[in-house]
Design an enzyme around this catalytic site. Structure first.
Site, PDB file in Angstrom:
ATOM      1  CG  ASN A   1      -1.777   1.153   1.297  1.00 38.18           C
ATOM      2  OD1 ASN A   1      -1.719   2.242   0.385  1.00 38.18           O
ATOM      3  ND2 ASN A   1      -2.423   1.551   2.402  1.00 38.18           N
TER       4      ASN A   1
ATOM      5  CE  LYS B   1      -0.066   3.338   4.604  1.00 39.09           C
ATOM      6  NZ  LYS B   1       0.018   3.388   6.114  1.00 39.09           N
TER       7      LYS B   1
ATOM      8  CG  HIS C   1      -5.774   2.146   5.231  1.00 40.07           C
ATOM      9  ND1 HIS C   1      -5.268   2.904   5.881  1.00 40.07           N
ATOM     10  CD2 HIS C   1      -4.736   0.843   5.096  1.00 40.07           C
ATOM     11  CE1 HIS C   1      -3.883   2.627   6.358  1.00 40.07           C
ATOM     12  NE2 HIS C   1      -3.735   1.587   5.661  1.00 40.07           N
TER      13      HIS C   1
ATOM     14  CD  GLU D   1      -2.755   5.611   6.659  1.00 41.16           C
ATOM     15  OE1 GLU D   1      -2.789   5.737   5.314  1.00 41.16           O
ATOM     16  OE2 GLU D   1      -1.996   5.250   7.210  1.00 41.16           O
TER      17      GLU D   1
ATOM     18  CD  GLU E   1      -3.009  -2.320   7.494  1.00 41.11           C
ATOM     19  OE1 GLU E   1      -2.074  -2.392   6.838  1.00 41.11           O
ATOM     20  OE2 GLU E   1      -3.795  -1.483   7.028  1.00 41.11           O
TER      21      GLU E   1
ATOM     22  N   GLY F   1       2.775   2.702  10.542  1.00 34.26           N
ATOM     23  CA  GLY F   1       3.768   3.796  10.586  1.00 34.26           C
ATOM     24  C   GLY F   1       4.489   4.361  11.701  1.00 34.26           C
TER      25      GLY F   1
ATOM     26  CB  SER G   1       5.463  -1.258  11.992  1.00 34.75           C
ATOM     27  OG  SER G   1       5.231   0.111  12.240  1.00 34.75           O
TER      28      SER G   1
HETATM   29  P1  13P Z   1       3.316   0.862   7.530  1.00 33.29           P
HETATM   30  O1  13P Z   1       3.812  -0.476   7.125  1.00 33.29           O
HETATM   31  O2  13P Z   1       3.852   2.039   7.129  1.00 33.29           O
HETATM   32  O3  13P Z   1       3.102   0.729   8.992  1.00 33.29           O
HETATM   33  O4  13P Z   1       1.815   0.785   7.014  1.00 33.29           O
HETATM   34  C1  13P Z   1       0.971   0.098   7.150  1.00 33.29           C
HETATM   35  C2  13P Z   1      -0.352   0.141   6.342  1.00 33.29           C
HETATM   36  O5  13P Z   1      -1.065   0.912   6.813  1.00 33.29           O
HETATM   37  C3  13P Z   1      -0.801  -0.804   5.308  1.00 33.29           C
HETATM   38  O6  13P Z   1      -1.871  -0.460   4.849  1.00 33.29           O
END
Ligand code: 13P
Length: 246
Positions: free
Chosen positions: A7, A9, A93, A95, A164, A170, A209
């Protein structure tokens, strides 16, 4: 087949996408015993679809709207993402939920639309740190899944779920693999309860992460059917390592 998904983003222009995929294809080759999925931003989907056309690597969108077309300024429909080659879409997601206020009801409508229009959704669920500290992890995940699957309980084989935990996204602090496995097991049992006739095709991915070092620690557990990788997927070498971590 287990699924390793990237992903990206809101990262990478068209030029950066071309550069990444050229490198990634060289490093990775064409793995046949695992599914590899890349989810670039909307603007890079077309070029990614063209580059990956004759490879086993799939592309997906990071979001979609549930209507087919119309007056929805700034939105992208499922026929649009399918046309450029997407076979997957990430739905709900964290976010989208927490920064853009996406509700369980909207997530449910998106899932219904994906299943109707033939694109495989990856439903994201996960608790916030305050939920975890209050001992609410299972309750939160269960509520998210039940609401997301409302009315499509019999169709769970047509989607995947990504666990997640919000506090792991992140932050550089992944869940302990044993803790993630407990939640994965819970999700798998819940899915079986929701759809007793399922053929068990729903994969449960871990995200939060993940990096090349910790990926094998997750993938060694049979409950972990794959990974959804954010930050570490932005580097072709790191992502290839993660794909090859099991
Ligand atoms: P990170 O791997 O940057 O922690 O993000 C995970 C994520 O949100 C994947 O959709």
């Amino acid at each position: 087949m287990r699924l390793i998904a990237a992903n990206w983003k809101m990262n990478k222009t068209v030029a950066e996408t071309e550069d990444y995929l050229t490198k990634f294809l060289k490093i990775l080759g064409t793995p046949e015993d695992r599914e590899v999925l890349i989810c670039p931003p909307f603007t890079a989907l077309y070029v990614a679809g063209r580059i990956l056309k004759d490879t086993p690597i799939k592309i997906g969108a990071q979001n979609c709207h549930y209507e087919e077309k119309g007056a929805f300024t700034g939105e992208i429909s499922i026929p649009m993402i399918k046309e450029v080659g997407c076979s997957y879409v990430i739905v709900g997601h964290s976010e989208r939920r927490h920064i853009f206020g996406e509700s369980d009801e909207v997530i449910n409508r998106k899932l219904v639309a994906c299943l109707e229009r033939g694109v495989r959704p990856i439903l994201c669920v996960g608790e916030r740190i305050e939920d975890r500290e209050a001992g609410m992890t299972f309750k939160v995940v269960e509520t998210q899944i039940r609401l997301a699957l409302s009315g499509i309980e019999g169709l769970t084989d047509l989607l995947d779920v990504a666990y997640e935990p919000v506090w792991a996204i992140g932050t550089g602090v992944p869940a302990k693999p044993e803790d993630a496995v407990t939640v994965h097991r819970f999700i798998k049992d819940l899915l079986k309860e929701i759809n007793p006739k399922s053929e068990g095709r729903t994969r449960v991915l871990y995200g939060g992460s993940v990096n090349p070092e910790n990926a094998p620690e997750f993938m060694k557990h049979k409950e972990v059917d794959g990974l959804l990788v954010g930050g570490a997927s932005l580097d072709p070498e790191a992502f290839a390592k993660i794909v090859n971590s099991f």
